[in-house]
Design an enzyme around this catalytic site. Structure first.
Site, PDB file in Angstrom:
ATOM      1  N   CYS A  10       0.806  -1.336   0.045  1.00 25.96           N
ATOM      2  CA  CYS A  10      -0.026  -0.074   0.169  1.00 25.96           C
ATOM      3  C   CYS A  10       0.816   1.238   0.027  1.00 25.96           C
ATOM      4  CB  CYS A  10      -0.874   0.008   1.287  1.00 25.96           C
ATOM      5  SG  CYS A  10      -1.654   1.553   1.811  1.00 25.96           S
TER       6      CYS A  10
ATOM      7  N   TYR B  52      -5.560   5.929  -8.615  1.00 23.66           N
ATOM      8  CA  TYR B  52      -6.712   5.192  -8.291  1.00 23.66           C
ATOM      9  C   TYR B  52      -8.086   5.731  -9.084  1.00 23.66           C
ATOM     10  CZ  TYR B  52      -3.945   2.977  -4.680  1.00 23.66           C
ATOM     11  OH  TYR B  52      -3.304   2.179  -3.809  1.00 23.66           O
TER      12      TYR B  52
END
Ligand SMILES: N[C@@H](CCC(=O)N[C@@H](CS)C(=O)NCC(=O)O)C(=O)O
Length: 351
Positions: free
Chosen positions: A51, A215
């Site tokens: 992440c 994203y």
């Protein structure tokens, strides 16, 4: 806006645009804070090495030499069902494993993914999932998203903060007087009013259009939403390329929190975002200043930037966690970006 979205993947508005919700826990650690005082061994950092937001926290922890003061646990990279015995619960998310555990089967039911050496189980409560951390802090059913990174206070059994841009500020300032900190004198904040104003501006567009922009491109649910996000992403990578033609680091003449914030997104670009998130107008290697800037950070500060880059987990996580995007969980061969990062750069000669 979709309500009760259980992951960023589903946080989209009616036009298919990704709308990331704000982080929930925004506390701090400070000697003047009524609850969370700086202490060695009291706080724990829960991350996934894959992440980018978690890597920000890991970089700041390493640069400040906080390893002996703040423990860390790292999940398996592949999402799992977080209430495996409840057929009515459909959430998939972060789960802990030890490198000796059997491989995880991805959410789509195809494939088999060993954790690799990067997974570190939870030593405090033997939590099996990140969801259990939030459930202990606020009670089951209170959260709709279970994100990492988490800065956990073991004394109060509460989440102090789950917003990476704030966790790195806490790490920069809160523990400097605590015994056992390796690098208390290092200040990663911008130093002058001018640098602070510049950093705020750069952080803002880099977050919206690049770090979150990938994203917004990759999880967009309409062509229009994708087109807007990806066009802006590459316009801002062009802008970053310009910025880095006149300065070695983003906000001053040394590494600052702005570099810590953006590095994780750049280091994932060619292995993941370029392919998986359809950000393929250019690759990172097509931007000489950005590429050499990433190489410089990676090579000049290996304890912060190289040691926290777990390309095994990065590649495994994205490609094996979202059944809707990659049903068969096949991980593409990749360009070996880590090798590219070890090649010479020109930043020390240019600036
Ligand atoms: N604003 C948060 C974002 C954290 C975040 O979105 N983390 C992702 C991992 S890359 C996550 O845990 N997602 C879980 C999910 O979407 O269900 C931060 O910067 O700390």
């Amino acid at each position: 806006m979709a309500t009760n979205s259980q992951s960023t993947l589903d946080e989209v508005d009616k036009d298919g645009n990704v709308k990331r919700t704000e982080s929930t826990f925004r506390g701090t650690v400070s000697s003047s804070d009524p609850v969370h005082k700086p202490e060695a061994g009291r706080y724990h950092l829960y991350v996934c090495n894959a992440c980018p937001w978690s890597q920000r926290a890991l970089i700041a922890r390493a640069l400040k030499g906080l390893e002996g003061v703040i423990g860390v646990s790292a999940t398996h990279p592949t999402w799992q069902k977080t209430l495996p015995d409840d057929d009515n619960d459909h959430h998939y998310g972060w789960a802990f494993a030890s490198p000796d555990d059997p491989p995880f089967v991805p959410p789509g039911g195809y494939g088999s993914v060993p954790s690799g050496p990067g997974a570190i189980p939870d030593p405090l409560h033997s939590f099996k999932t990140v969801r259990q951390i939030y459930d202990m802090a606020v009670g089951p059913g209170k959260m709709s998203k279970y994100t990492v990174p988490i800065l956990w206070d073991e004394k109060t059994k509460k989440v102090v903060n789950n917003e990476s841009s704030e966790i790195i500020q806490i790490f920069n300032t809160a523990f400097n007087d605590v015994e056992g900190v390796g690098n208390p004198g290092l200040d990663l904040a911008p130093q002058t009013d001018q640098e602070r104003a510049w950093a705020e501006e750069v952080d803002d567009w880099l977050y919206n259009e690049v770090c979150n922009g990938v994203y917004r491109s990759g999880f967009a649910k309409t062509q229009g939403a994708y087109d807007v996000a990806v066009t802006s992403l590459f316009a801002h990578l062009d802008k970053l390329e310009q910025v880095l033609s006149t300065r070695r680091y983003l906000a001053g003449d040394r590494v600052t929190l702005s570099d810590v914030r953006v590095f994780p997104s750049l280091v994932r670009f060619d292995e993941v975002y370029n392919v998986y998130f359809k950000c393929n107008k250019k690759r990172l290697v097509d931007y000489p200043n950005i590429l050499n800037y990433v190489r410089d950070l990676y090579q000049s500060y290996p304890e912060g930037f190289a040691s926290t880059t777990d390309m095994d987990h990065i590649r495994k996580h994205y490609y094996t966690s979202h059944a809707a995007l990659n049903t068969y969980a096949i991980v593409p061969v990749g360009p070996n970006f880590l090798k590219t990062l070890t090649e010479p750069h020109d930043r020390d000669r240019t600036f």
